[in-house]
Design a protein around this motif. Structure first.
Motif, PDB file in Angstrom:
ATOM      1  N   GLY A   1     -49.683 -19.974  21.405  1.00 17.18           N
ATOM      2  CA  GLY A   1     -50.141 -18.577  21.481  1.00 17.18           C
ATOM      3  C   GLY A   1     -49.110 -17.716  22.172  1.00 17.18           C
TER       4      GLY A   1
ATOM      5  N   PHE B   1     -51.849  -7.147   3.793  1.00 15.71           N
ATOM      6  CA  PHE B   1     -51.370  -7.006   2.421  1.00 15.71           C
ATOM      7  C   PHE B   1     -50.111  -7.839   2.220  1.00 15.71           C
ATOM      8  CE2 PHE B   1     -48.562  -4.969  -0.587  1.00 15.71           C
ATOM      9  CZ  PHE B   1     -49.374  -4.928  -1.716  1.00 15.71           C
TER      10      PHE B   1
ATOM     11  N   ARG C   1     -51.269 -10.445  11.183  1.00 14.18           N
ATOM     12  CA  ARG C   1     -52.564  -9.960  10.698  1.00 14.18           C
ATOM     13  C   ARG C   1     -53.689 -10.447  11.613  1.00 14.18           C
ATOM     14  NH1 ARG C   1     -53.872 -13.127   5.731  1.00 14.18           N
ATOM     15  NH2 ARG C   1     -54.293 -14.654   7.364  1.00 14.18           N
ATOM     16  N   ASP C   2     -53.645 -11.727  11.947  1.00 10.04           N
ATOM     17  CA  ASP C   2     -54.763 -12.299  12.701  1.00 10.04           C
ATOM     18  C   ASP C   2     -54.697 -11.970  14.178  1.00 10.04           C
ATOM     19  OD1 ASP C   2     -55.396 -13.235  10.299  1.00 10.04           O
ATOM     20  OD2 ASP C   2     -54.724 -15.298  10.660  1.00 10.04           O
ATOM     21  N   THR C   3     -53.512 -11.623  14.665  1.00 11.40           N
ATOM     22  CA  THR C   3     -53.447 -11.352  16.109  1.00 11.40           C
ATOM     23  C   THR C   3     -53.436  -9.860  16.392  1.00 11.40           C
ATOM     24  OG1 THR C   3     -51.054 -11.485  15.945  1.00 11.40           O
ATOM     25  CG2 THR C   3     -52.208 -13.473  16.669  1.00 11.40           C
TER      26      THR C   3
ATOM     27  N   LYS D   1     -54.191 -10.296  -1.913  1.00 10.87           N
ATOM     28  CA  LYS D   1     -55.249 -11.319  -2.019  1.00 10.87           C
ATOM     29  C   LYS D   1     -56.105 -11.301  -0.745  1.00 10.87           C
ATOM     30  CE  LYS D   1     -56.117 -16.245  -2.002  1.00 10.87           C
ATOM     31  NZ  LYS D   1     -55.560 -17.488  -1.443  1.00 10.87           N
TER      32      LYS D   1
ATOM     33  N   SER E   1     -46.217 -16.867  19.885  1.00 11.53           N
ATOM     34  CA  SER E   1     -46.546 -15.758  18.984  1.00 11.53           C
ATOM     35  C   SER E   1     -46.492 -14.452  19.747  1.00 11.53           C
ATOM     36  CB  SER E   1     -47.959 -15.937  18.416  1.00 11.53           C
ATOM     37  OG  SER E   1     -48.201 -17.281  18.163  1.00 11.53           O
TER      38      SER E   1
ATOM     39  N   THR F   1     -53.360 -25.040   9.708  1.00  7.76           N
ATOM     40  CA  THR F   1     -52.435 -25.222  10.838  1.00  7.76           C
ATOM     41  C   THR F   1     -51.441 -24.079  10.868  1.00  7.76           C
ATOM     42  OG1 THR F   1     -51.063 -26.505   9.347  1.00  7.76           O
ATOM     43  CG2 THR F   1     -52.525 -27.748  10.783  1.00  7.76           C
TER      44      THR F   1
ATOM     45  N   THR G   1     -53.722 -19.271  12.246  1.00  4.41           N
ATOM     46  CA  THR G   1     -52.322 -18.921  11.961  1.00  4.41           C
ATOM     47  C   THR G   1     -51.566 -18.716  13.257  1.00  4.41           C
ATOM     48  OG1 THR G   1     -53.002 -16.636  11.896  1.00  4.41           O
ATOM     49  CG2 THR G   1     -52.855 -17.800   9.785  1.00  4.41           C
ATOM     50  N   ASP G   2     -52.279 -18.775  14.376  1.00  5.08           N
ATOM     51  CA  ASP G   2     -51.612 -18.481  15.647  1.00  5.08           C
ATOM     52  C   ASP G   2     -51.362 -19.761  16.444  1.00  5.08           C
ATOM     53  OD1 ASP G   2     -50.732 -17.582  18.015  1.00  5.08           O
ATOM     54  OD2 ASP G   2     -52.512 -16.422  18.556  1.00  5.08           O
ATOM     55  N   ASP G   3     -52.423 -20.278  17.066  1.00  4.94           N
ATOM     56  CA  ASP G   3     -52.138 -21.433  17.918  1.00  4.94           C
ATOM     57  C   ASP G   3     -53.179 -22.538  17.807  1.00  4.94           C
ATOM     58  OD1 ASP G   3     -54.130 -19.964  18.894  1.00  4.94           O
ATOM     59  OD2 ASP G   3     -53.489 -19.975  20.974  1.00  4.94           O
TER      60      ASP G   3
ATOM     61  N   GLY H   1     -52.386 -12.896   1.640  1.00  2.79           N
ATOM     62  CA  GLY H   1     -53.582 -13.713   1.827  1.00  2.79           C
ATOM     63  C   GLY H   1     -53.298 -15.125   2.281  1.00  2.79           C
ATOM     64  N   TRP H   2     -52.319 -15.265   3.110  1.00  2.00           N
ATOM     65  CA  TRP H   2     -51.954 -16.584   3.637  1.00  2.00           C
ATOM     66  C   TRP H   2     -52.975 -17.045   4.662  1.00  2.00           C
ATOM     67  CZ3 TRP H   2     -48.295 -20.179   2.636  1.00  2.00           C
ATOM     68  CH2 TRP H   2     -48.109 -21.181   3.584  1.00  2.00           C
ATOM     69  N   THR H   3     -53.378 -18.319   4.575  1.00  2.00           N
ATOM     70  CA  THR H   3     -54.327 -18.821   5.576  1.00  2.00           C
ATOM     71  C   THR H   3     -53.780 -20.008   6.344  1.00  2.00           C
ATOM     72  OG1 THR H   3     -55.275 -20.266   3.911  1.00  2.00           O
ATOM     73  CG2 THR H   3     -56.327 -18.119   4.218  1.00  2.00           C
ATOM     74  N   GLY H   4     -52.774 -20.644   5.830  1.00  2.00           N
ATOM     75  CA  GLY H   4     -52.236 -21.808   6.538  1.00  2.00           C
ATOM     76  C   GLY H   4     -52.912 -23.096   6.151  1.00  2.00           C
TER      77      GLY H   4
ATOM     78  N   ALA I   1     -49.076 -13.349   8.303  1.00  2.00           N
ATOM     79  CA  ALA I   1     -50.475 -13.754   8.473  1.00  2.00           C
ATOM     80  C   ALA I   1     -50.807 -13.809   9.961  1.00  2.00           C
ATOM     81  CB  ALA I   1     -50.690 -15.112   7.822  1.00  2.00           C
ATOM     82  N   THR I   2     -49.896 -14.397  10.717  1.00  4.05           N
ATOM     83  CA  THR I   2     -50.121 -14.468  12.163  1.00  4.05           C
ATOM     84  C   THR I   2     -50.319 -13.066  12.730  1.00  4.05           C
ATOM     85  OG1 THR I   2     -48.544 -16.260  12.101  1.00  4.05           O
ATOM     86  CG2 THR I   2     -49.257 -15.506  14.274  1.00  4.05           C
TER      87      THR I   2
END
Lengths: 979, 462, 166
Positions: free
Chosen positions: B18, B203, B189-191, C125, B21, C36, C135-137, B207-210, B186-187
């Motif tokens: 974390g 965008f 986006r999520d953070t 998408k 990032s 992951t 996507t972070d940790d 749409g990456w999720t990992g 993506a990271t």
């Protein structure tokens, strides 16, 4: 959108101006239409002339066609898109040339040499080639003028006639001041004019006269004339400062004769030897086998010494000859060996010098063999002393009126400024000049005469050699031939010089021949041929040594200080065509400088004083840019005449410095050098437009040379490298094969004298644009055929090489491979083609050309006020050749071997269902080469001249080691030094 | 499973994922950029504007406004083109070669390098376009079906090869760079906190999720792209070199050019990377991620390349002498080494072959400001190399009558300045809106030392 | 979709995740999906999925190369032959360069499209996010409740060893 205007009138009141233009044109057309009712071919041609021309021009600059007269009936001999050729004669600045005028859709667009002529023999000079552009010069007068204001012919006629009569009653003298007039018919007109007005005195005035020769011959032969020099007959040519290959007397004729005497193709060919004594490096000097730099003040001394030594050799004299500053042993030997086959000339305008020259030629038995006295060269008849009288007369007001015809004394007389006021002050001053010049500016009345391409005339350049001048386009402006003006004033109601000329020929001249009984047939025949050579009429003159003793005794004071030599430049000669951009941009054949005259200084002196090219020195207070001239005689500086025009037009005004004021009148003749000049070095610099900055070959096999005796032993001599190369000539790809034709060109380097006629011929043929001083200086000159000039050996007196380089049309062309867009592929006839509309201008081809013959359009050169030369007005653009695309900005261009001419002849042959004859196709440069140095033809035809040249042992290719397989061959330069 | 015996941990300070990032994304998550950023932006944009004006003059009046002439028809435009392409080489070279060599430490740097590549190649591509006489007809170079026959283009022309190579390189390196960023977007986006950022980066993250599916194919993709781009790195500058090597000019017509150009390109590229990376460290306190050891590594590589460059220069000179070719000899000995263009030649030689040898000394490698200066010197030196190649060969070729000198006009200089401005602008935007370091890759290597914590040699210089 | 259907195992680092993953697989249960922050090879292998992108790329290359070389030869030698600097119309060596580079370009682009098609990664998408720190940790295992059936508890306990159940 930018508003372009051609004159203030148009700017102020465009509508009125346009209306006026239209009216003028319509009038012109209506006038000729009236005559056209009889509808002879030429009349129709005239009609179509201006109208179609306008149309073509207007179209060519992408504006809607406003006026074009459609063909209702197709005129005989005129097919749109097919050129007609009319024989005519050029005579200007004392230079005569018989020419063919190429007329395309009613527009004269190109001057070609006339092979019918026994004088110019199909040769021309750069000046002749460029004369077509003078026709379309903006500086020409559009109407008659009264003190600078437009006026009508009636007004002029009434005034002048009345004034002349009045002066006649008051018995005041009027001078008709003309340049040399070689037209018998014109002389007749003048004669009649003088009958009407006995008070009119006719004086001929030449900017650079041959007074010296004329007067000397008057003493030696009892007749003031210029003899007929036959260089073709001479085995030894000795010239004292006479630039006979470029500007002296009848240079085109002499070039032809001279180079014919130097063509060595197969065993047994003879070669003349050429000695040149001169101060500055002239074209002639650059071609000499032996060149001896001397100061002008030494010339007479050397001649005297030479004379005595020849006498001694002839055993006619015992006392020792005076010492000469230079060794003359070899020269005397050669001369004695070649008695009757040698020729000694001097460019000096000094009577005594010329007398000694005559004596020498007499001793050598040149008269009757290499110098013909029964034929006179008429192109130089002005006597400086006569004009002196005129000046005096003007000063003391004994001359009340002056009619100036083709002369510009205000510019080219030593004390022109003074003349300006004198002419202005005369009661009657009329100029017949067709365009602006200094003298005309001083005259009250201007009766513009048409350009020679618009007018009728005849000429007798040499005794017994006649030729005709005919119009090839209807008059562009409201002009009238000077002859007609004179006739009018002499009281002829409706003068028509054409009829007058025609009558004179069919009545008088026709008597000289027997072929045609009917005068009209005679007239038509020779009008078509252009020349008429009935042969001699006068008889040989005998030599007497009048005045020789005196001449020999007069010792010339040899000065140790600076001597300034004034010469006529190849491009501008006497400067009368100063407003011609082609000539202004033509690099000087020796210095390679355009757009300026300059001081050629000796190398040694320059080094001592730390001078560079472009530094500035002052000569008698006048600032001049320096060019360090190898071969310039120590203690001398050469500067060209013909520059520094003040009233000539937008192009010529203020280009260079006027050197005429440096000349002087000495015992009745004008002297073109001065001694004891004050020369000072300044720390200023002045930019010169050099088109070549490196003058050495760096030991590269670029120009290959040999000496005549070595060549006699082994024709391969000097060309060993070529045969080496042929032996180990291996290639990765097979050599390209060409079915059908394979065009090629050969350049005989020992014939080429570097006169640059080809450059201008090419410029006229291929619509090559003028780019101006700054861009030439930036090394962006557009000439498709450039003439490289190299020096070698001793910088004090180097050997000079002239090498014309055009596109070599390589069969393995490096330029073709690298063009990404296929703009320059190879044709099936071995031509390296250039597709202008495909070119995007990556310039890689320019880089990859080992010969650097490709040119780039760095700017928009046509219709662009930044480049206000020939192509920035409808009038100027009339000279464009419709067969050749006008290149747009950003494209590459180069020599095409005049592909348009090749196609033309091929079509002709196909239509006639025959094969193309060898020599039928002639690119512009080849057609008019005065020395016949260029040969063009089909390499696939084993009998063609070109094939013979390529087989000759002297033939080699430029940079052949690169294996570019050029279609251009060079023949080694052969000099004829004493072994 | 990953292991790095040579160097200890690749990042300093035992960071949580974390934390990584956060620290890397800090500049992006910040509401406003620091003041210097706006200032730098202003400067670079004004340079860019100046360049635009020069371009306007060029297109409206013609390339007559440049210093080039009928003998030296290529000038600054082509010099700068080659120079930029060279710089543009670093990114891909970096990722690919070090990937192949399994040099894990690259992860901290390749993102920046690739960003640099894209911008540089874009700058470069402007020159060939605008040095044309009629740029508006540039499309003639596409072999597109047309009504002229169809008339195709000349496939023999190196310029055509060049055009293909450059456009390919631009596309590939751009996509390579972008797909590397997708997981990081993506990271972000999520953070990210702000709605807009979420939306925007959402965008771009495609749409990456990992998920393991994505990772699986992602790995495959980067494997393929990596392999291919490796070829590309070699081919592109080799092709650029044919622009000269194919010609007949003395000094151009030589077979040494392709390798010589590739190495030169990597040389200048790495130098530029160094410049950039040091700036990043300085400006964004990223010393923990881009450690001194990274800088040190690049310096060592530069020593090696600079030796190759020196060899290349000497080889050229030797061959000119050995070939006994008059034209080549004159060019090298009377024009370059001694003669009109000697200053440029020696500037090149010293800057590229001599100065970088200073990197032998650790003391030099450690002092960031010296390293920085040298990296700049190398870039200048490489510019002079291109000057030597382009101008001298043209100005002294076969016929002495056509010899001419060349000097640029203000328009050309302004054009170049413009591209510099463009480059800096690009880099600044990169700093502001894109994760400067490949986060996901970094995470994957963040804990190398886990398995063998004990035996870990402490990182060399702290 | 309701999260109720799934069990989420959330872990702090790679090692624990892998450990748990192995154990779960030992129970003969394959997790629905694993999220992951970076690729972990044990997982990629363990999930037993294969990708044929590399093979695809190879064939793209093959066809592109043939196609391009074919076009060059057709255009230069057959359709409109032009003479350049004495070279034969079919100047094969000159074509190689373009063929190589253009091939590389087409491989790249085609592979990219394939990737985004197969992995459903394309602009705009909508992602299905199970855990917004994946996507972070965080390392996340997703299991389907139904598929677990009775060993749900054991799984939970496995996860709890290192991670958290959500």
């Amino acid at each position: 959108m930018t508003k372009y205007w051609r004159s203030l009138d148009e700017l102020n009141d465009p509508v009125a101006f346009r209306k006026n233009e239209v009216r003028l044109e319509v009038d012109a057309n209506r006038a000729v239409m009236k005559k056209a009712s009889s509808s002879s071919r030429r009349d129709f041609l005239k009609t179509l002339g201006f109208s179609v021309a306008t149309a073509a021009v207007v179209a060519s600059c992408k504006r809607p066609v406003d006026k074009a007269i459609p063909y209702l009936i197709k005129p005989e001999e005129v097919t749109p898109g097919v050129a007609n050729y009319y024989a005519s004669s050029y005579f200007s600045g004392n230079e005569y040339c018989s020419v063919l005028v190429k007329v395309r859709d009613g527009r004269p667009i190109k001057i070609e040499g006339n092979d019918q002529s026994t004088i110019s023999q199909r040769g021309t000079s750069a000046r002749v080639q460029a004369s077509v552009l003078d026709l379309y010069d903006d500086a020409r007068f559009k109407t008659p003028l009264k003190r600078g204001e437009a006026t009508s012919w009636d007004e002029i006629d009434s005034y002048v006639t009345q004034k002349l009569n009045q002066l006649k009653q008051d018995n005041k003298k009027v001078v008709l001041l003309s340049s040399t007039i070689i037209s018998p018919t014109t002389r007749k007109v003048i004669g009649e004019f003088q009958q009407k007005f006995p008070n009119v005195e006719w004086v001929q005035y030449d900017a650079v006269s041959a007074s010296g020769i004329l007067k000397a011959n008057e003493l030696s032969f009892g007749k003031a004339f210029v003899p007929d020099y036959r260089f073709d007959k001479a085995k030894v040519v000795v010239s004292f400062g006479a630039d006979f290959l470029s500007t002296w007397l009848s240079s085109v004729e002499y070039t032809r004769g001279y180079s014919n005497g130097r063509k060595v193709m197969q065993a047994g060919d003879e070669m003349n030897r050429h000695y040149q004594f001169e101060s500055g490096m002239s074209i002639t000097g650059s071609n000499a086998d032996v060149r001896i730099p001397i100061k002008p003040s030494q010339e007479k001394t050397i001649l005297t010494a030479l004379y005595y030594q020849i006498l001694q050799a002839n055993g006619e004299m015992t006392i020792a000859a005076p010492v000469s500053p230079v060794d003359l042993k070899d020269l005397v030997e050669d001369l004695i060996e070649n008695k009757g086959k040698s020729l000694v000339i001097s460019g000096s305008n000094d009577v005594h010098t010329q007398l000694i020259v005559n004596a020498i030629n007499q001793q050598l038995g040149s008269y009757g063999t290499t110098i013909l006295t029964d034929v006179a060269l008429n192109t130089h008849q002005g006597l400086d002393s006569d004009f002196e009288k005129v000046v005096v007369g003007l000063k003391d007001k004994s001359i009340a009126g002056i009619l100036c015809w083709g002369v510009n004394p205000v510019y080219n007389y030593p004390n022109g400024k003074e003349l300006n006021d004198l002419i202005g002050g005369a009661e009657l001053s009329v100029s017949f000049s067709d365009r602006k010049d200094e003298t005309t500016a001083a005259c009250h009345w201007v009766c513009p005469e048409p350009h020679y391409l618009e007018s009728w005339n005849d000429a007798e350049p040499k005794t017994g050699h006649y030729s005709l001048t005919q119009p090839t386009i209807s008059k562009l402006f409201d002009s009238r031939q000077a002859q007609e003006s004179l006739m009018k004033w002499a009281g002829v109601e409706a003068p028509n010089y054409y009829e007058y000329l025609k009558n004179n020929w069919s009545e008088n001249l026709s008597k000289l021949q027997t072929k045609y009984a009917d005068g009209r047939l005679f007239w038509n025949e020779y009008l078509q041929k252009g020349v008429f050579d009935p042969g001699k009429e006068s008889s040989t003159l005998t030599y007497t040594d009048n005045g020789l003793a005196n001449a020999l005794n007069l010792k010339q004071a040899e000065s140790s200080d600076w001597e300034i030599v004034l010469y006529q430049s190849t491009a501008l000669k006497d400067g009368s065509a100063g407003n011609n951009p082609w000539l202004q941009e033509l690099p000087d054949p020796v210095a390679k400088i355009s757009w300026d005259n300059f001081a050629s200084v000796p190398v040694k002196w320059a080094e001592e004083n730390g001078l560079q090219n472009e530094s500035v020195i002052t000569v008698n207070g006048m600032e001049l840019p320096v060019f360090i001239q190898p071969g310039q005689a120590a203690g001398t500086i050469s500067v060209a005449l013909g520059y520094g025009r003040e009233v000539s037009g937008k192009v010529g005004d203020g280009v260079g410095k006027n050197m005429y004021p440096f000349t002087s009148i000495e015992n009745g003749t004008q002297k073109f050098w001065l001694s004891g000049a004050l020369v000072n070095v300044t720390d200023k610099t002045y930019e010169l437009a050099l088109s070549q900055t490196h003058h050495l070959m760096e030991g590269r096999p670029i120009v290959r040379e040999t000496n005549f005796n070595e060549w006699q032993l082994d024709p391969k001599s000097g060309n060993e490298f070529h045969f080496e190369h042929v032996d180990d000539d291996i290639t990765l790809y097979p050599k390209p094969e060409f079915k059908g034709h394979h065009w090629g060109m050969a350049v005989d380097l020992s014939s080429c004298i570097g006169c640059s006629n080809c450059s201008i011929a090419c410029q006229a043929e291929n619509n090559i644009q003028v780019i101006g001083k700054e861009q030439v200086r930036n090394r962006r000159i557009m000439h498709w055929i450039r003439i490289d000039r190299y020096f070698s050996n001793d910088a004090e007196n180097p050997e000079v090489y002239h090498q014309p380089v055009m596109c070599q049309h390589c069969d393995n062309a490096p330029c073709e491979n690298v063009c990404p867009v296929s703009a320059t592929p190879h044709s099936d006839e071995g031509l390296n083609q250039m597709a202008y509309n495909r070119c995007v201008g990556t310039k890689y081809c320019i880089n990859n050309c080992p010969y650097k013959v490709r040119r780039f359009n760095w700017f928009k050169y046509v219709g662009n006020d930044e480049f206000d030369y020939a192509s920035n007005s409808d009038l100027g653009r009339m000279v464009l050749n419709p067969d050749v695309t006008v290149r747009s900005r950003g494209v590459v261009e180069k020599c095409t071997f005049c592909v348009q001419r090749i196609q033309e002849k091929k079509t002709e042959a196909r239509v006639a269902g025959r094969l193309i004859e060898d020599g039928e196709i002639q690119p512009a440069c080849v057609q008019s080469c005065p020395s016949g140095a260029l040969v063009f033809g089909d390499l696939n035809n084993p009998d063609s001249k070109i094939s013979k040249f390529f087989e000759n042992e002297r033939n080699y290719h430029l940079l052949e080691e690169l294996h570019t397989l050029p279609s251009v061959g060079y023949l080694t330069k052969v000099r004829n030094k004493k072994a | 499973m990953y292991n790095s015996e040579v160097r200890g941990r690749l990042i300093n300070g035992d960071k949580k994922f974390g934390q990584i990032s956060q620290e890397i994304l800090a500049p992006i998550h910040r509401k406003t950029a620091p003041l210097w950023w706006y200032f730098a932006m202003l400067v670079s944009l004004s340079m860019f504007g100046f360049g635009l004006y020069a371009k306007y003059i060029t297109v409206s009046t013609g390339i007559g406004t440049w210093g080039v002439n009928n003998s030296v028809a290529w000038g600054w435009a082509i010099i700068n083109f080659v120079w930029w392409i060279g710089i543009g080489h670093a990114g891909t070279a970096f990722s690919i070669f070090l990937l192949i060599l399994r040099q894990k430490w690259r992860t901290a740097i390749n993102r920046a390098a690739e960003a640099m590549t894209v911008v540089a190649v874009f700058c470069a591509s402007l020159f060939p376009l605008l040095h044309m006489g009629r740029p508006w007809l540039f499309f003639f170079i596409f072999p597109y079906p047309n009504t002229r026959g169809p008339l195709w283009v000349n496939f023999n022309s190196p310029l055509f090869w060049d055009f293909v190579a450059i456009s390919a390189y631009l596309l590939i390196s751009a996509s390579f760079w972008y797909f590397g960023m997708v997981p990081d977007f993506a990271t972000i986006r999520d953070t990210a906190k702000s709605k807009i950022k979420k939306a925007v980066y959402g965008f771009f993250s495609f749409g990456w999720t990992g998920s393991s599916k994505e990772w699986l194919r992602y790995e495959a993709l980067s494997f393929v792209l990596g392999g291919i781009a490796a070829v590309l790195v070699v081919s592109v500058h080799s092709i650029v070199s044919t622009d000269f090597a194919v010609a007949v000019k003395p000094g151009w017509h030589t077979t040494i050019f392709p390798p010589y150009f590739v190495v030169g390109a990597i040389f200048s590229g790495f130098a530029m990377v160094l410049t950039l990376v040091i700036t990043m460290r300085g400006l964004y306190k990223m010393n923990d991620f881009i450690t001194d050891s990274h800088v040190d590594a690049i310096c060592r590589i530069l020593i090696f390349i600079s030796l190759i460059m020196g060899t290349a220069y000497l080889t050229e000179i030797f061959l000119a002498w050995y070939s006994a070719n008059d034209y080549e000899q004159y060019l090298f000995f009377h024009t370059r080494i001694f003669g009109e263009y000697a200053p440029q030649f020696w500037a090149m030689f010293i800057a590229n072959a001599v100065v970088p040898q200073l990197f032998w000394f650790k003391a030099v490698r450690r002092r960031m400001w010296i390293v920085f200066t040298i990296s700049i010197i190398i870039n200048i030196g490489m510019w002079f190399e291109r000057f030597n190649i382009v101008v001298t060969s043209l100005s002294r070729d076969y016929l002495p009558s056509a010899w001419a000198s060349y000097s640029p006009t203000w328009v050309e200089i302004a054009f170049f300045t413009g591209t510099l401005g463009m480059f800096i602008t690009g880099v600044l935007l990169f700093f502001r809106f894109v994760p400067m370091i490949a986060i996901s890759e970094l995470k994957s290597v963040a804990k190398f030392d886990k398995p063998n914590n004990g035996q870990l040699k402490p990182s060399e210089h702290e | 979709m309701s999260k109720m259907k799934y069990i989420l195992g959330v872990f702090e680092d790679e090692a624990t995740l892998v450990d748990a993953f192995e154990k779960i697989k030992a129970k003969g249960i394959l997790p629905l999906e694993v999220y992951t922050p970076y690729p972990i090879h044990e997982i990629l292998e363990g999930m037993g999925k294969k990708t044929r992108i590399t093979h695809a790329a190879f064939f793209y290359g093959l066809f592109a190369a043939v196609g391009i070389l074919g076009f060059l030869t057709y255009a230069a030698a057959i359709d409109w032959p032009l003479k350049y600097g004495g070279k034969p119309f079919n100047a094969f060596p000159s074509f190689i360069v373009v063929t190589i580079v253009a091939t590389i370009l087409s491989i790249t682009l085609l592979t990219l499209f394939t990737f985004s098609a197969r992995a459903k990664i394309f602009p705009g998408k909508k992602p299905e996010i199970f855990h917004d720190r994946a996507t972070d940790d965080k390392f996340v295992i997703v299991l389907d409740k139904e598929s677990l059936g009775q060993n749900a508890e054991t799984i939970r306990s496995i996860i709890k060893e290192h991670g958290v159940v959500e």
